[in-house]
Design a protein around this motif. Sequence first.
Motif, PDB file in Angstrom:
ATOM      1  N   ASN A  98      24.343  45.531   0.472  1.00  0.00           N
ATOM      2  CA  ASN A  98      24.477  44.864  -0.432  1.00  0.00           C
ATOM      3  C   ASN A  98      22.654  45.203  -0.899  1.00  0.00           C
ATOM      4  O   ASN A  98      22.309  44.631  -1.645  1.00  0.00           O
ATOM      5  N   ARG A 150      11.946  41.405   3.477  1.00  0.00           N
ATOM      6  CA  ARG A 150      12.142  40.769   3.223  1.00  0.00           C
ATOM      7  C   ARG A 150      11.460  39.971   2.140  1.00  0.00           C
ATOM      8  O   ARG A 150      11.666  38.589   2.521  1.00  0.00           O
ATOM      9  N   GLU A 198      13.734  41.423   9.617  1.00  0.00           N
ATOM     10  CA  GLU A 198      12.883  39.922   9.360  1.00  0.00           C
ATOM     11  C   GLU A 198      11.212  39.837   9.247  1.00  0.00           C
ATOM     12  O   GLU A 198      10.573  39.544   8.862  1.00  0.00           O
ATOM     13  N   ASN A 257      24.255  37.900  12.011  1.00  0.00           N
ATOM     14  CA  ASN A 257      24.609  39.044  11.137  1.00  0.00           C
ATOM     15  C   ASN A 257      24.178  39.815  10.374  1.00  0.00           C
ATOM     16  O   ASN A 257      23.124  38.997   9.471  1.00  0.00           O
ATOM     17  N   ARG A 285      23.390  41.156   7.900  1.00  0.00           N
ATOM     18  CA  ARG A 285      24.764  40.858   6.238  1.00  0.00           C
ATOM     19  C   ARG A 285      23.767  39.949   5.916  1.00  0.00           C
ATOM     20  O   ARG A 285      22.885  40.635   4.775  1.00  0.00           O
ATOM     21  N   THR A 286      23.229  39.165   6.676  1.00  0.00           N
ATOM     22  CA  THR A 286      22.039  37.437   6.076  1.00  0.00           C
ATOM     23  C   THR A 286      20.785  37.796   7.042  1.00  0.00           C
ATOM     24  O   THR A 286      20.014  36.450   7.373  1.00  0.00           O
ATOM     25  N   THR A 346      17.118  37.106   7.198  1.00  0.00           N
ATOM     26  CA  THR A 346      15.737  36.244   6.393  1.00  0.00           C
ATOM     27  C   THR A 346      14.371  36.743   7.275  1.00  0.00           C
ATOM     28  O   THR A 346      14.552  37.132   8.058  1.00  0.00           O
TER      29      THR A 346
END
Length: 378
Positions: free
Chosen positions: A107, A163, A214, A369, A371-372, A374
Amino acid sequence: MRKIVISCLLTFFMVFHSFTGVVEGRPESRSPKPLHVEVTADAETEPVESEEDAADDPAIWVHPTDSEKSLLIGTDKKKGLNIYNLEGKQVNSVDLGRINNVDVRYNFPLGEKKVDIVAGTNRTTNTIDIFSISQTGKLKNIAAHPIQADMTEVYGFSLYQSRRSGDFYAMVVGKQGEFEQYRLYDNGKGRVKGKKVREFKLGSKAEGMVVDDEYGYLYIAEEEVAIWKYDAEPNGDREPTIVDRADGNHLHADIEGLTLYYGAKGKGYLIASSQGDNSYAIYDRKGKNKYIGNFRIVDGDKTDGTEETDGIDVIGFGLGDAYPYGLFIAQDGQNRENGRIANQNFKMVRWETIAESFCPELWTDDAVNPRTLTKRKR
């Protein structure tokens, strides 16, 4: 259950004897030696086209809608990049030059859309090359122009998405220990540019590198010395801490590939290729990166084992029936087919195979995932 209990008892017995010895009838304390568990590979990729020392570094790309269609990207450092499906079949290749290390991120904002990017160090041009990847494994060069490194020879590589700021970075380390960090951004015309935002130098040659998106930590393997842990932010603390040394205990020089297993709630593991003893050392991802153990990939019914591994990668996200809890992939420096030396390739192991070989078992889930990811509190 009985098998697990017996395995744990054997593990305890071996670990106990690694802590104690007997000298003239008296107990002797000594540094604990790692317990090397053994696993076999579930599959392997087709060999690279180039002969001798050619395969080097793999990366796992997760398909956005169907994880079973995820792909493996491997370097042929004499030629370019190869793309494989999860069965190990090559589905695409691109002649780019001497691509040494490769990484992926998801992304990246480019123009009016977001794209997944594949990037790596090109020793032919001494550049960082950047591509978008399609859902079928086709690569498209999206660099405004190749990002020219200032070091003598590019070598190790990792991408990083902060992040904290949302920014994307390319991390490069050279054969003489030079480190450079570049912020990647859209040049306003739908192409990627890079701006150098940090540099420093290690004491000797380094290659293996991975960033924990992260927690915001950068890990670098100085091959004959140690694994170092840095702040990954360009304005972060520049004094590293040491994770472990290549002193012949947990790590045998050269320390090569590094990778991270992302577990739920910030759990997981840092894994290093201990090339000198053909094993992989595992450390806790959190805190001070406590050492956990080593494992080896040995000859099995489906494939031969691995030796002299360079690059590695791991993912804990489920990739369909074949890899429901993710997989570990490692370059094999001594690939054999029917007992004969063949061109190098990459070996693939179900993550749960590795996790269940330890006692207590390692963390296993299929929820994180890449892609996600945090932000995590350090």
